[in-house]
Design a protein around this motif. Structure first.
Motif, PDB file in Angstrom:
ATOM      1  N   LEU A  25       0.828  -1.185   0.023  1.00  0.00           N
ATOM      2  CA  LEU A  25       0.101   0.040  -0.021  1.00  0.00           C
ATOM      3  C   LEU A  25       0.779   1.192   0.075  1.00  0.00           C
ATOM      4  O   LEU A  25       1.753   1.371   0.852  1.00  0.00           O
ATOM      5  CB  LEU A  25      -0.852   0.037   1.115  1.00  0.00           C
ATOM      6  N   ALA A  26       0.823   2.062  -0.971  1.00  0.00           N
ATOM      7  CA  ALA A  26       1.562   3.181  -1.118  1.00  0.00           C
ATOM      8  C   ALA A  26       0.714   4.379  -1.099  1.00  0.00           C
ATOM      9  O   ALA A  26      -0.234   4.450  -2.097  1.00  0.00           O
ATOM     10  CB  ALA A  26       2.412   3.328  -2.416  1.00  0.00           C
ATOM     11  N   VAL A  27       0.963   5.385  -0.316  1.00  0.00           N
ATOM     12  CA  VAL A  27       0.488   6.630  -0.198  1.00  0.00           C
ATOM     13  C   VAL A  27       1.536   7.712  -0.473  1.00  0.00           C
ATOM     14  O   VAL A  27       2.598   7.655  -0.121  1.00  0.00           O
ATOM     15  CB  VAL A  27      -0.201   6.738   1.205  1.00  0.00           C
ATOM     16  N   ASP A  28       1.129   8.620  -1.528  1.00  0.00           N
ATOM     17  CA  ASP A  28       2.022   9.561  -1.797  1.00  0.00           C
ATOM     18  C   ASP A  28       2.651  10.363  -0.455  1.00  0.00           C
ATOM     19  O   ASP A  28       1.796  10.872   0.047  1.00  0.00           O
ATOM     20  CB  ASP A  28       1.469  10.561  -2.804  1.00  0.00           C
ATOM     21  N   GLY A  29       3.884  10.601  -0.325  1.00  0.00           N
ATOM     22  CA  GLY A  29       4.576  11.269   0.642  1.00  0.00           C
ATOM     23  C   GLY A  29       4.495  10.365   2.078  1.00  0.00           C
ATOM     24  O   GLY A  29       5.201  10.884   3.089  1.00  0.00           O
ATOM     25  N   GLN A  30       4.161   9.114   2.028  1.00  0.00           N
ATOM     26  CA  GLN A  30       4.166   8.464   3.149  1.00  0.00           C
ATOM     27  C   GLN A  30       5.188   7.220   3.009  1.00  0.00           C
ATOM     28  O   GLN A  30       5.228   6.497   1.615  1.00  0.00           O
ATOM     29  CB  GLN A  30       2.704   7.872   3.429  1.00  0.00           C
ATOM     30  N   LYS A  31       5.495   6.342   3.982  1.00  0.00           N
ATOM     31  CA  LYS A  31       6.237   4.914   3.780  1.00  0.00           C
ATOM     32  C   LYS A  31       5.474   4.020   3.392  1.00  0.00           C
ATOM     33  O   LYS A  31       4.283   3.711   3.902  1.00  0.00           O
ATOM     34  CB  LYS A  31       6.909   4.608   5.014  1.00  0.00           C
ATOM     35  N   THR A  32       5.846   3.104   2.165  1.00  0.00           N
ATOM     36  CA  THR A  32       4.972   2.179   1.843  1.00  0.00           C
ATOM     37  C   THR A  32       4.855   0.959   2.664  1.00  0.00           C
ATOM     38  O   THR A  32       5.874   0.527   3.382  1.00  0.00           O
ATOM     39  CB  THR A  32       5.550   1.741   0.497  1.00  0.00           C
ATOM     40  N   ILE A  33       3.753   0.575   3.079  1.00  0.00           N
ATOM     41  CA  ILE A  33       3.450  -0.875   4.169  1.00  0.00           C
ATOM     42  C   ILE A  33       3.380  -1.890   3.237  1.00  0.00           C
ATOM     43  O   ILE A  33       2.897  -2.070   1.862  1.00  0.00           O
ATOM     44  CB  ILE A  33       2.466  -0.253   5.018  1.00  0.00           C
ATOM     45  N   THR A  34       3.843  -2.985   3.703  1.00  0.00           N
ATOM     46  CA  THR A  34       3.483  -4.372   3.047  1.00  0.00           C
ATOM     47  C   THR A  34       3.056  -5.199   4.243  1.00  0.00           C
ATOM     48  O   THR A  34       3.359  -5.107   5.381  1.00  0.00           O
ATOM     49  CB  THR A  34       4.928  -4.984   2.326  1.00  0.00           C
ATOM     50  N   GLU A  35       2.141  -6.381   3.700  1.00  0.00           N
ATOM     51  CA  GLU A  35       1.795  -7.499   4.524  1.00  0.00           C
ATOM     52  C   GLU A  35       1.719  -8.473   3.751  1.00  0.00           C
ATOM     53  O   GLU A  35       1.486  -8.569   2.495  1.00  0.00           O
ATOM     54  CB  GLU A  35       0.687  -6.921   5.303  1.00  0.00           C
ATOM     55  N   THR A  36       1.811  -9.709   4.508  1.00  0.00           N
ATOM     56  CA  THR A  36       1.445 -10.947   3.988  1.00  0.00           C
ATOM     57  C   THR A  36       0.417 -11.585   4.744  1.00  0.00           C
ATOM     58  O   THR A  36       0.271 -11.664   5.753  1.00  0.00           O
ATOM     59  CB  THR A  36       2.949 -11.897   4.068  1.00  0.00           C
ATOM     60  N   VAL A  37      -0.552 -12.224   3.892  1.00  0.00           N
ATOM     61  CA  VAL A  37      -1.908 -12.983   4.555  1.00  0.00           C
ATOM     62  C   VAL A  37      -1.642 -14.229   3.862  1.00  0.00           C
ATOM     63  O   VAL A  37      -1.532 -14.554   2.704  1.00  0.00           O
ATOM     64  CB  VAL A  37      -2.995 -12.248   4.065  1.00  0.00           C
ATOM     65  N   GLU A  38      -1.814 -14.933   4.823  1.00  0.00           N
ATOM     66  CA  GLU A  38      -1.973 -16.531   4.552  1.00  0.00           C
ATOM     67  C   GLU A  38      -3.545 -17.054   4.507  1.00  0.00           C
ATOM     68  O   GLU A  38      -4.008 -17.421   5.373  1.00  0.00           O
ATOM     69  CB  GLU A  38      -1.262 -17.475   5.537  1.00  0.00           C
ATOM     70  N   PHE A  39      -4.111 -16.893   3.284  1.00  0.00           N
ATOM     71  CA  PHE A  39      -5.564 -17.211   3.194  1.00  0.00           C
ATOM     72  C   PHE A  39      -5.894 -18.865   3.041  1.00  0.00           C
ATOM     73  O   PHE A  39      -7.060 -19.387   3.591  1.00  0.00           O
ATOM     74  CB  PHE A  39      -6.071 -16.606   1.850  1.00  0.00           C
ATOM     75  N   GLY A  40      -4.591 -19.444   3.036  1.00  0.00           N
ATOM     76  CA  GLY A  40      -4.854 -20.926   2.873  1.00  0.00           C
ATOM     77  C   GLY A  40      -5.135 -21.595   1.615  1.00  0.00           C
ATOM     78  O   GLY A  40      -5.503 -20.671   0.757  1.00  0.00           O
TER      79      GLY A  40
END
Length: 159
Positions: A116-131
């Motif tokens: 998730l990238a928002v202009d002017g902010q640090k990009t966040i990431t995550e991993t989801v194990e949906f199975g």
């Protein structure tokens, strides 16, 4: 997720959205553009199914792909950042994962990485194990999760 409400919020804030999708093949962009008037908010969607497409369209680094593999938070971050850089959007979401069938011991079916990238902010990431829910269910669930991420990203943007 109420997609129309998400689009209304983005419009009220003057925020344009772009997507960078791999395993969902454009499902997030389709969900957004299913709503009439979405062109006021949706700038574009990148469907980068192959590693080559990720590199060409989003400038994902070959070294990142080689070191971490396409299904990784590192690649998801570069995808989200690339969508931000290569669009007129201020908010982008990226998805890369293993929808199935299959997978491996190290990257099982249902593992999806998001950026998730928002202009002017640090990009966040995550991993989801949906199975191992099956290909269709993994893709739909990943789409819905990405829409939720966009909603969260909007909340971080001042009016």
């Amino acid at each position: 997720m109420n997609v129309a409400a998400l689009l209304d919020r983005a419009k009220s804030k003057g925020v344009m959205i772009a997507t960078a999708e791999s395993c969902t093949g454009g499902m997030v962009a389709a969900a957004l553009t299913d709503i009439p008037g979405s062109s006021a908010v949706v700038d574009r969607g990148f469907v980068t199914y192959t590693n080559k497409a990720k590199q060409q369209m989003l400038r994902v680094q070959p070294e990142t792909l080689e070191t971490h593999g396409a299904v990784s938070e590192e690649v998801a971050q570069e995808m989200a950042d690339g969508a931000l850089r290569n669009s007129d959007a201020q908010l982008t979401v990226s998805i890369t994962g293993i929808a199935g069938p299959g997978g491996s011991e190290f990257k099982p079916e249902g593992r999806v990485c998001f950026g998730l990238a928002v202009d002017g902010q640090k990009t966040i990431t995550e991993t989801v194990e949906f199975g191992a829910l099956g290909r269709d269910k993994v893709r739909l669930t990943a789409r819905d999760h990405a829409l939720d991420l966009l909603s969260r990203g909007l909340s971080s943007i001042a009016q």
